[in-house]
Design a protein around this motif. Structure first.
Motif, mmCIF file in Angstrom:
data_model
loop_
_atom_site.group_PDB
_atom_site.id
_atom_site.type_symbol
_atom_site.label_atom_id
_atom_site.label_comp_id
_atom_site.label_asym_id
_atom_site.label_seq_id
_atom_site.Cartn_x
_atom_site.Cartn_y
_atom_site.Cartn_z
ATOM 1 N N ALA A 79 0.836 -1.202 0.000
ATOM 2 C CA ALA A 79 0.000 0.000 0.000
ATOM 3 C C ALA A 79 0.872 1.253 0.000
ATOM 4 N N ARG A 80 1.920 1.241 0.803
ATOM 5 C CA ARG A 80 2.825 2.397 0.846
ATOM 6 C C ARG A 80 3.551 2.579 -0.487
ATOM 7 N N ALA A 81 3.803 1.473 -1.195
ATOM 8 C CA ALA A 81 4.495 1.547 -2.481
ATOM 9 C C ALA A 81 3.578 1.996 -3.610
ATOM 10 N N GLY A 82 2.271 2.068 -3.351
ATOM 11 C CA GLY A 82 1.316 2.460 -4.377
ATOM 12 C C GLY A 82 0.890 1.326 -5.285
ATOM 13 N N ALA A 83 1.012 0.081 -4.799
ATOM 14 C CA ALA A 83 0.677 -1.088 -5.610
ATOM 15 C C ALA A 83 -0.789 -1.503 -5.482
ATOM 16 N N ARG A 84 -1.595 -0.722 -4.794
ATOM 17 C CA ARG A 84 -3.040 -0.951 -4.651
ATOM 18 C C ARG A 84 -3.369 -2.393 -4.237
ATOM 19 N N PRO A 85 -2.873 -2.836 -3.090
ATOM 20 C CA PRO A 85 -3.065 -4.233 -2.676
ATOM 21 C C PRO A 85 -4.496 -4.544 -2.251
ATOM 22 N N VAL A 86 -4.898 -5.794 -2.492
ATOM 23 C CA VAL A 86 -6.194 -6.312 -2.057
ATOM 24 C C VAL A 86 -5.944 -7.607 -1.304
ATOM 25 N N LEU A 87 -6.564 -7.752 -0.136
ATOM 26 C CA LEU A 87 -6.376 -8.954 0.675
ATOM 27 C C LEU A 87 -7.286 -10.084 0.199
ATOM 28 N N GLU A 88 -6.682 -11.215 -0.126
ATOM 29 C CA GLU A 88 -7.363 -12.474 -0.419
ATOM 30 C C GLU A 88 -8.593 -12.315 -1.317
ATOM 31 N N PRO A 89 -8.453 -11.727 -2.491
ATOM 32 C CA PRO A 89 -9.612 -11.592 -3.383
ATOM 33 C C PRO A 89 -10.021 -12.945 -3.963
ATOM 34 N N ASP A 90 -11.311 -13.110 -4.223
ATOM 35 C CA ASP A 90 -11.780 -14.315 -4.905
ATOM 36 C C ASP A 90 -12.031 -13.985 -6.371
ATOM 37 N N ASN A 91 -12.541 -14.957 -7.105
ATOM 38 C CA ASN A 91 -12.859 -14.795 -8.531
ATOM 39 C C ASN A 91 -11.635 -14.504 -9.407
ATOM 40 N N LEU A 92 -10.459 -14.911 -8.957
ATOM 41 C CA LEU A 92 -9.267 -14.733 -9.788
ATOM 42 C C LEU A 92 -9.126 -15.868 -10.804
ATOM 43 N N LEU A 93 -9.659 -17.038 -10.456
ATOM 44 C CA LEU A 93 -9.607 -18.201 -11.338
ATOM 45 C C LEU A 93 -11.045 -18.601 -11.677
ATOM 46 N N PRO A 94 -11.522 -18.314 -12.881
ATOM 47 C CA PRO A 94 -12.934 -18.535 -13.234
ATOM 48 C C PRO A 94 -13.431 -19.956 -13.015
ATOM 49 N N ALA A 95 -12.596 -20.945 -13.252
ATOM 50 C CA ALA A 95 -13.039 -22.336 -13.106
ATOM 51 C C ALA A 95 -13.321 -22.685 -11.645
ATOM 52 N N THR A 96 -12.616 -22.046 -10.727
ATOM 53 C CA THR A 96 -12.817 -22.261 -9.286
ATOM 54 C C THR A 96 -12.825 -20.898 -8.606
ATOM 55 N N PRO A 97 -13.931 -20.177 -8.682
ATOM 56 C CA PRO A 97 -13.975 -18.782 -8.223
ATOM 57 C C PRO A 97 -13.681 -18.583 -6.746
ATOM 58 N N LEU A 98 -13.876 -19.628 -5.929
ATOM 59 C CA LEU A 98 -13.613 -19.481 -4.502
ATOM 60 C C LEU A 98 -12.154 -19.741 -4.141
ATOM 61 N N THR A 99 -11.372 -20.245 -5.095
ATOM 62 C CA THR A 99 -9.946 -20.441 -4.856
ATOM 63 C C THR A 99 -9.253 -19.093 -4.756
ATOM 64 N N ARG A 100 -8.419 -18.938 -3.751
ATOM 65 C CA ARG A 100 -7.747 -17.654 -3.518
ATOM 66 C C ARG A 100 -6.231 -17.840 -3.578
#
Length: 255
Positions: A79-100
């Protein structure tokens, strides 16, 4: 070993209690922290007198607390580096949306190190702490530094084909692995150093100052976690009761 090189301070949150200092220095020097012949109160495996079992025991829950602390430190740095971090987001892998796959998802800024030759627009940072004293890596760890961390990073990439699945979604997968004795993989070192350098530039700080503070923070948190794990074992053994009977008492005495 950054905890050995920084002055104890309440304001900087680098103060360690006498009990914590006794435990972690004993573990570092190979001095007994438990009596011989004890079994772990949580998984019933052998509880070695040097406390090595506490570094990797999953049954008592303290390793998960150490992981969460590490994850949060990485999130604050990003966050301090300006990388816009998000904690443990879901839906990153469409085939298994709950996989984090990401403990922390960041935007891949130009100067942030990536282990892949291909540059990805976002990076899934998977934070973990592993022990070199576990049976699967003990021989390799005795033969070479960081063998446990390197092995675990490789397992992270291969498990469920995670690295490849992320790359199919145009997402870089970067395991950030610490060893419970204090080391980290080369890739972890490089990525955290580049984020720290971005913070230095963004906040107009002297070069290397953020990396120094990060090293101290990770080291202090790791030592507190190890002491907490030892204290939890010791409390249960001393009271001769189950965890359910002593959980409240432990939380009251935890550093």
């Amino acid at each position: 070993d950054a905890w050995l090189k920084t002055p104890p301070s309440w304001s900087q949150d680098t103060f360690l209690s006498n009990a914590a200092f006794h435990d972690i220095l004993s573990m570092r020097l190979g001095v007994k922290v438990f009596d011989d012949g004890l079994a772990c109160s949580f998984c019933q495996q052998n509880l070695d007198s040097q406390g090595h079992h506490c570094m990797g025991c999953m049954s008592q829950g303290h390793k998960q607390q150490m992981h969460t602390t590490f994850r949060n430190v990485v999130h604050r740095l990003a966050a301090r580096a300006g990388a816009r971090p998000v904690l443990e987001p879901d839906n990153l892998l469409p085939a298994t949306p709950l996989t984090r796959p990401a403990d922390v998802l960041i935007v891949s800024l130009p100067d942030v190190h990536q282990s892949s030759w291909r540059r990805f627009p976002k990076l899934a940072l998977d934070c973990a702490i592993t022990s070199p004293f576990q049976s699967a890596t003990l021989r390799a760890s005795a033969a070479g530094a960081l063998a446990a961390a390197d092995r675990y990073a490789d397992l992270k990439r291969k498990h469920s084909d995670m690295k490849t699945r992320c790359e199919r979604q145009n997402l870089g997968f970067e395991p950030l692995i610490l060893e419970s004795t204090g080391g980290m993989t080369d890739e972890t070192d490089r990525l955290l150093r580049t984020l720290s350098a971005l913070v230095d530039r963004k906040e107009q700080r002297p070069g290397g100052s953020t990396w120094h503070e990060l090293s101290v923070r990770l080291s202090i948190d790791l030592q507190r976690g190890l002491h907490g794990a030892c204290s939890k074992q010791r409390l249960v053994h001393n009271q001769g009761s189950n965890l359910s009977d002593t959980g409240a008492a432990f939380m009251a005495t935890c550093v």
